[in-house]
Design an enzyme around this catalytic site. Structure first.
Site, PDB file in Angstrom:
ATOM      1  N   ASP A  12      44.714  53.074  39.321  1.00 52.64           N
ATOM      2  CA  ASP A  12      44.173  52.117  40.290  1.00 52.64           C
ATOM      3  C   ASP A  12      42.713  52.422  40.623  1.00 52.64           C
ATOM      4  O   ASP A  12      42.264  53.560  40.513  1.00 52.64           O
ATOM      5  CB  ASP A  12      45.037  52.159  41.558  1.00 52.64           C
ATOM      6  CG  ASP A  12      44.839  50.921  42.424  1.00 52.64           C
ATOM      7  OD1 ASP A  12      44.398  49.870  41.907  1.00 52.64           O
ATOM      8  OD2 ASP A  12      45.127  51.001  43.638  1.00 52.64           O
ATOM      9  N   HIS A  29      37.722  47.373  34.575  1.00 53.45           N
ATOM     10  CA  HIS A  29      38.876  47.587  33.691  1.00 53.45           C
ATOM     11  C   HIS A  29      38.409  48.157  32.348  1.00 53.45           C
ATOM     12  O   HIS A  29      39.076  49.002  31.755  1.00 53.45           O
ATOM     13  CB  HIS A  29      39.644  46.276  33.468  1.00 53.45           C
ATOM     14  CG  HIS A  29      40.226  45.724  34.739  1.00 53.45           C
ATOM     15  ND1 HIS A  29      40.990  46.482  35.595  1.00 53.45           N
ATOM     16  CD2 HIS A  29      40.154  44.492  35.305  1.00 53.45           C
ATOM     17  CE1 HIS A  29      41.354  45.735  36.633  1.00 53.45           C
ATOM     18  NE2 HIS A  29      40.858  44.526  36.490  1.00 53.45           N
ATOM     19  N   LEU A 123      53.208  63.130  21.425  1.00 57.84           N
ATOM     20  CA  LEU A 123      53.232  62.493  22.751  1.00 57.84           C
ATOM     21  C   LEU A 123      53.827  61.082  22.689  1.00 57.84           C
ATOM     22  O   LEU A 123      53.450  60.280  21.837  1.00 57.84           O
ATOM     23  CB  LEU A 123      51.794  62.393  23.281  1.00 57.84           C
ATOM     24  CG  LEU A 123      51.610  61.657  24.619  1.00 57.84           C
ATOM     25  CD1 LEU A 123      52.081  62.513  25.789  1.00 57.84           C
ATOM     26  CD2 LEU A 123      50.151  61.275  24.821  1.00 57.84           C
TER      27      LEU A 123
HETATM   28  C1  IPE Z   1      49.174  48.873  40.827  1.00 57.40           C
HETATM   29  O1  IPE Z   1      47.920  48.601  41.351  1.00 57.40           O
HETATM   30  C2  IPE Z   1      49.303  48.264  39.460  1.00 57.40           C
HETATM   31  C3  IPE Z   1      48.506  48.870  38.403  1.00 57.40           C
HETATM   32  C4  IPE Z   1      47.754  49.924  38.517  1.00 57.40           C
HETATM   33  C5  IPE Z   1      48.634  48.228  37.122  1.00 57.40           C
HETATM   34  P1  IPE Z   1      47.674  47.345  42.271  1.00 57.40           P
HETATM   35  O2  IPE Z   1      46.223  47.343  42.595  1.00 57.40           O
HETATM   36  O3  IPE Z   1      48.210  46.119  41.641  1.00 57.40           O
HETATM   37  O4  IPE Z   1      48.561  47.684  43.554  1.00 57.40           O
HETATM   38  P2  IPE Z   1      48.444  47.183  45.051  1.00 57.40           P
HETATM   39  O5  IPE Z   1      48.295  45.692  45.011  1.00 57.40           O
HETATM   40  O6  IPE Z   1      47.243  47.842  45.641  1.00 57.40           O
HETATM   41  O7  IPE Z   1      49.707  47.661  45.689  1.00 57.40           O
HETATM   42  C1  IPE Z   2      44.033  48.828  38.696  1.00 57.37           C
HETATM   43  O1  IPE Z   2      42.781  48.592  39.258  1.00 57.37           O
HETATM   44  C2  IPE Z   2      44.206  48.121  37.394  1.00 57.37           C
HETATM   45  C3  IPE Z   2      45.097  46.951  37.462  1.00 57.37           C
HETATM   46  C4  IPE Z   2      45.827  46.610  38.483  1.00 57.37           C
HETATM   47  C5  IPE Z   2      45.168  46.132  36.261  1.00 57.37           C
HETATM   48  P1  IPE Z   2      42.553  47.439  40.305  1.00 57.37           P
HETATM   49  O2  IPE Z   2      42.056  46.239  39.564  1.00 57.37           O
HETATM   50  O3  IPE Z   2      43.758  47.201  41.125  1.00 57.37           O
HETATM   51  O4  IPE Z   2      41.395  48.054  41.179  1.00 57.37           O
HETATM   52  P2  IPE Z   2      41.202  47.909  42.750  1.00 57.37           P
HETATM   53  O5  IPE Z   2      42.449  48.431  43.387  1.00 57.37           O
HETATM   54  O6  IPE Z   2      40.983  46.462  43.027  1.00 57.37           O
HETATM   55  O7  IPE Z   2      40.023  48.758  43.032  1.00 57.37           O
HETATM   56 MG    MG Z   3      44.387  48.036  42.885  1.00 53.35          MG
END
Ligand code: IPE
Ligand code: IPE
Ligand code: MG
Length: 233
Positions: A12, A29, A123
């Site tokens: 995240d 990303h 792995l």
């Molecule tokens: C969790 O992150 C999903 C991934 C890392 C793929 P999110 O950004 O979607 O989670 P929330 O919305 O903060 O709970």
């Molecule tokens: C996690 O990063 C990746 C995915 C959920 C695909 P985020 O896109 O949720 O990044 P933040 O949480 O908005 O910073």
């Molecule tokens: Mg996120």
């Protein structure tokens, strides 16, 4: 050091990383893909047996369409760039989640990655795509109900292991360690069943800044934990 046999990561913070740099979210990303490449390599070298990464949740479809399609384009790009090295490093790619709902080009790339690495015994690299822990449990329950209805299994014989055996992670150990980058203290529907006794490690570091040295820190913290599984020391 005791290496967690199964390490899982909630990757995240890509969006916030990009925002802090005045970039668009998809660039975050893209930067995250580069971290992933290094973390897979490091995990393999460290002797982690299973690495499960949360790449796209069943809830992430709520995001703007350009971000969603950008993420799937990056899946194609990542596989194209990395598959040779993954294969050379004896990594076996596995997908967890309902990935058949992904766009056609992403599915084709994923299938190629699965086919190319299927005989590798290093792995196990699990990528969670269109994955949700609740959806996964529901899928398992539906399969079991069908088998009970057909008489293949009897209700009296149902155990926790029966449910586990119809999850995407059947035959894999539960995650020993779940790492979440980006600082939130929640699981966001990740490995809901399997995380019952996982050790949790949260770092404020955004995923694109998560390096193998950060992974080592997480594993050091894990080594300081006392796992009791409800028993006594
Ligand atoms: C969790 O992150 C999903 C991934 C890392 C793929 P999110 O950004 O979607 O989670 P929330 O919305 O903060 O709970
Ligand atoms: C996690 O990063 C990746 C995915 C959920 C695909 P985020 O896109 O949720 O990044 P933040 O949480 O908005 O910073
Ligand atoms: Mg996120």
């Amino acid at each position: 050091m005791n290496i967690p046999q199964h390490t899982a990561i909630i990757m995240d913070g890509n969006g916030r990383w990009a925002k802090e740099r005045g970039m668009v979210r998809v660039q975050g990303h893209n930067a995250g893909m580069k971290s992933l490449k290094e973390i897979v390599k490091a995990s393999s070298t460290m002797g982690i047996k299973y690495l499960t990464v949360y790449a796209f949740s069943t809830e992430n479809w709520k995001r703007p369409q350009d971000e969603v399609s950008g993420i799937f384009k990056l899946v194609v790009k990542y596989i194209k760039q990395e598959i040779k090295e993954l294969d050379a490093n004896n990594v076996r790619v596995n997908i967890i989640g309902d990935w058949h709902a992904l766009p056609e080009d992403a599915r084709a790339s994923l299938q190629y990655a699965l086919d190319t690495t299927k005989d590798n015994d290093g792995l196990v690299f699990n990528v969670a795509l269109n994955y949700g822990g609740r959806a996964e449990i529901l899928k398992s329950v539906k399969t079991i109900l069908d088998k009970v209805a057909s008489g293949e299994i009897s209700q009296e014989d149902l155990t926790e292991d029966t449910i586990s055996s119809y999850l995407y992670t059947a035959e894999m150990p539960d995650p020993d360690l779940i790492i979440r980058t980006g600082g939130e203290y929640r699981l966001s529907n990740f490995l809901t069943w399997q995380s019952a006794y996982s050790e949790l490690y949260v770092t404020d570091v955004y995923w694109p800044d998560f390096t193998p040295a950060e992974l080592e820190k997480a594993i050091e913290a894990y080594n300081g934990r006392e796992r009791r599984f409800g028993g006594l020391k």
